[in-house]
Scaffold this motif. Structure first.
Motif, PDB file in Angstrom:
ATOM      1  N   ILE A  37       0.843  -1.207   0.000  1.00 25.33           N
ATOM      2  CA  ILE A  37       0.000   0.000   0.000  1.00 25.33           C
ATOM      3  C   ILE A  37       0.872   1.249   0.000  1.00 25.33           C
ATOM      4  N   VAL A  38       1.858   1.301   0.883  1.00 25.36           N
ATOM      5  CA  VAL A  38       2.690   2.506   0.975  1.00 25.36           C
ATOM      6  C   VAL A  38       3.518   2.715  -0.295  1.00 25.36           C
ATOM      7  N   HIS A  39       3.819   1.635  -1.021  1.00 27.10           N
ATOM      8  CA  HIS A  39       4.554   1.772  -2.280  1.00 27.10           C
ATOM      9  C   HIS A  39       3.624   1.949  -3.479  1.00 27.10           C
ATOM     10  N   GLY A  40       2.304   1.897  -3.239  1.00 27.33           N
ATOM     11  CA  GLY A  40       1.362   2.050  -4.340  1.00 27.33           C
ATOM     12  C   GLY A  40       1.465   0.927  -5.351  1.00 27.33           C
ATOM     13  N   ASP A  41       1.786  -0.262  -4.883  1.00 23.95           N
ATOM     14  CA  ASP A  41       2.018  -1.418  -5.753  1.00 23.95           C
ATOM     15  C   ASP A  41       0.753  -2.272  -5.847  1.00 23.95           C
ATOM     16  N   ALA A  42      -0.140  -1.900  -6.745  1.00 22.95           N
ATOM     17  CA  ALA A  42      -1.419  -2.600  -6.906  1.00 22.95           C
ATOM     18  C   ALA A  42      -1.215  -4.037  -7.378  1.00 22.95           C
ATOM     19  N   GLU A  43      -0.207  -4.262  -8.193  1.00 19.85           N
ATOM     20  CA  GLU A  43       0.051  -5.611  -8.713  1.00 19.85           C
ATOM     21  C   GLU A  43       0.396  -6.576  -7.579  1.00 19.85           C
ATOM     22  N   SER A  44       1.352  -6.202  -6.734  1.00 19.33           N
ATOM     23  CA  SER A  44       1.743  -7.067  -5.615  1.00 19.33           C
ATOM     24  C   SER A  44       0.633  -7.171  -4.585  1.00 19.33           C
ATOM     25  N   LEU A  45      -0.058  -6.073  -4.337  1.00 20.09           N
ATOM     26  CA  LEU A  45      -1.177  -6.090  -3.388  1.00 20.09           C
ATOM     27  C   LEU A  45      -2.253  -7.056  -3.855  1.00 20.09           C
ATOM     28  N   SER A  46      -2.515  -7.099  -5.153  1.00 19.41           N
ATOM     29  CA  SER A  46      -3.578  -7.954  -5.678  1.00 19.41           C
ATOM     30  C   SER A  46      -3.275  -9.439  -5.505  1.00 19.41           C
ATOM     31  N   ALA A  47      -2.024  -9.796  -5.291  1.00 16.37           N
ATOM     32  CA  ALA A  47      -1.686 -11.194  -5.026  1.00 16.37           C
ATOM     33  C   ALA A  47      -2.326 -11.663  -3.716  1.00 16.37           C
ATOM     34  N   TRP A  48      -2.674 -10.711  -2.844  1.00 13.18           N
ATOM     35  CA  TRP A  48      -3.316 -11.015  -1.563  1.00 13.18           C
ATOM     36  C   TRP A  48      -4.835 -11.022  -1.669  1.00 13.18           C
ATOM     37  N   PHE A  49      -5.387 -10.642  -2.817  1.00 12.67           N
ATOM     38  CA  PHE A  49      -6.842 -10.580  -2.974  1.00 12.67           C
ATOM     39  C   PHE A  49      -7.439 -11.977  -3.132  1.00 12.67           C
ATOM     40  N   ALA A  50      -8.617 -12.158  -2.529  1.00 14.92           N
ATOM     41  CA  ALA A  50      -9.399 -13.373  -2.788  1.00 14.92           C
ATOM     42  C   ALA A  50      -9.886 -13.296  -4.230  1.00 14.92           C
ATOM     43  N   ASP A  51     -10.362 -14.414  -4.773  1.00 19.74           N
ATOM     44  CA  ASP A  51     -10.849 -14.424  -6.155  1.00 19.74           C
ATOM     45  C   ASP A  51     -11.989 -13.435  -6.356  1.00 19.74           C
ATOM     46  N   ASN A  52     -12.848 -13.302  -5.354  1.00 15.87           N
ATOM     47  CA  ASN A  52     -13.910 -12.292  -5.332  1.00 15.87           C
ATOM     48  C   ASN A  52     -13.838 -11.594  -3.989  1.00 15.87           C
ATOM     49  N   LEU A  53     -13.930 -10.282  -3.997  1.00 12.10           N
ATOM     50  CA  LEU A  53     -13.835  -9.529  -2.751  1.00 12.10           C
ATOM     51  C   LEU A  53     -14.724  -8.301  -2.811  1.00 12.10           C
ATOM     52  N   GLU A  54     -14.930  -7.718  -1.635  1.00 11.77           N
ATOM     53  CA  GLU A  54     -15.676  -6.466  -1.539  1.00 11.77           C
ATOM     54  C   GLU A  54     -14.659  -5.342  -1.499  1.00 11.77           C
ATOM     55  N   ILE A  55     -14.924  -4.291  -2.272  1.00 11.76           N
ATOM     56  CA  ILE A  55     -14.002  -3.162  -2.321  1.00 11.76           C
ATOM     57  C   ILE A  55     -14.784  -1.858  -2.351  1.00 11.76           C
ATOM     58  N   SER A  56     -14.254  -0.899  -1.632  1.00  4.49           N
ATOM     59  CA  SER A  56     -14.823   0.445  -1.616  1.00  4.49           C
ATOM     60  C   SER A  56     -13.661   1.426  -1.600  1.00  4.49           C
ATOM     61  N   VAL A  57     -13.505   2.152  -2.688  1.00  4.51           N
ATOM     62  CA  VAL A  57     -12.451   3.155  -2.781  1.00  4.51           C
ATOM     63  C   VAL A  57     -13.128   4.491  -3.020  1.00  4.51           C
ATOM     64  N   ILE A  58     -13.357   5.225  -1.941  1.00  2.89           N
ATOM     65  CA  ILE A  58     -14.056   6.508  -1.966  1.00  2.89           C
ATOM     66  C   ILE A  58     -15.392   6.362  -2.706  1.00  2.89           C
ATOM     67  N   SER A  59     -16.060   5.256  -2.511  1.00  2.03           N
ATOM     68  CA  SER A  59     -17.326   4.971  -3.188  1.00  2.03           C
ATOM     69  C   SER A  59     -18.072   3.913  -2.379  1.00  2.03           C
ATOM     70  N   PRO A  60     -19.313   3.636  -2.766  1.00  2.00           N
ATOM     71  CA  PRO A  60     -20.042   2.562  -2.076  1.00  2.00           C
ATOM     72  C   PRO A  60     -19.350   1.209  -2.261  1.00  2.00           C
ATOM     73  N   MET A  61     -19.559   0.308  -1.322  1.00  4.30           N
ATOM     74  CA  MET A  61     -18.981  -1.032  -1.364  1.00  4.30           C
ATOM     75  C   MET A  61     -19.568  -1.806  -2.539  1.00  4.30           C
ATOM     76  N   SER A  62     -18.715  -2.550  -3.244  1.00  7.79           N
ATOM     77  CA  SER A  62     -19.195  -3.403  -4.332  1.00  7.79           C
ATOM     78  C   SER A  62     -18.378  -4.690  -4.355  1.00  7.79           C
ATOM     79  N   ASN A  63     -18.975  -5.723  -4.902  1.00  4.71           N
ATOM     80  CA  ASN A  63     -18.283  -6.998  -5.090  1.00  4.71           C
ATOM     81  C   ASN A  63     -17.613  -6.975  -6.451  1.00  4.71           C
ATOM     82  N   CYS A  64     -16.401  -7.500  -6.512  1.00  7.46           N
ATOM     83  CA  CYS A  64     -15.725  -7.557  -7.796  1.00  7.46           C
ATOM     84  C   CYS A  64     -14.713  -8.689  -7.812  1.00  7.46           C
ATOM     85  N   SER A  65     -14.199  -8.967  -8.978  1.00 13.04           N
ATOM     86  CA  SER A  65     -13.186 -10.000  -9.135  1.00 13.04           C
ATOM     87  C   SER A  65     -11.826  -9.463  -8.693  1.00 13.04           C
TER      88      SER A  65
END
Length: 134
Positions: A37-65
């Protein structure tokens, strides 16, 4: 000479114990997540994501891949370059944990909440929420 060996043995024990503590800290699931997160490394961070997850980035929560979440985080990091990230609270139980932290990015501050759940011996991010601090 006997005193030398006692000091040497005591030093070895001290360093061995310090090494065990460092290994325990390395197993904290939020250490690498915070680093990405502190390095802004979305690629490496995404390795920790479940196949489907809930995400909210300054917006309402949504389910996504996992891939959609990676693109959302990549866009966020492109618009808000991270400067610092501090985890202020961690809690949970053996199969589920969460962390709360504050991200300074793009001249603004954001609260970040991360929920992880164990899958076998690994933990995967089930939910990540980024809210602008007013």
């Amino acid at each position: 000479m006997r005193c030398f060996w006692r000091i040497t043995l005591a030093s070895l024990c001290l360093f061995s114990c310090a090494g065990v503590q460092a290994q325990t800290d390395d197993r904290d699931v939020f250490v690498p997540i915070a680093k990405y997160i502190v390095h802004g490394d979305a690629e490496s961070l995404s390795a920790w994501f479940a196949d489907n997850l809930e995400i909210s980035v300054i917006s309402p929560m949504s389910n996504c891949s996992k891939n959609q979440a990676r693109l959302i985080m990549k866009s966020f990091f492109e618009n808000y370059t991270p400067r610092s990230f501090e985890i202020s609270h961690k809690a949970g139980r053996p199969n589920m944990k969460y962390a709360l932290g504050v991200l300074n990015a793009g001249g603004e501050n954001f609260n970040i909440t991360i929920f992880v759940r164990s899958k076998g011996e690994d933990y995967l991010i089930q939910q990540i929420k980024i809210e602008r601090i007013q």
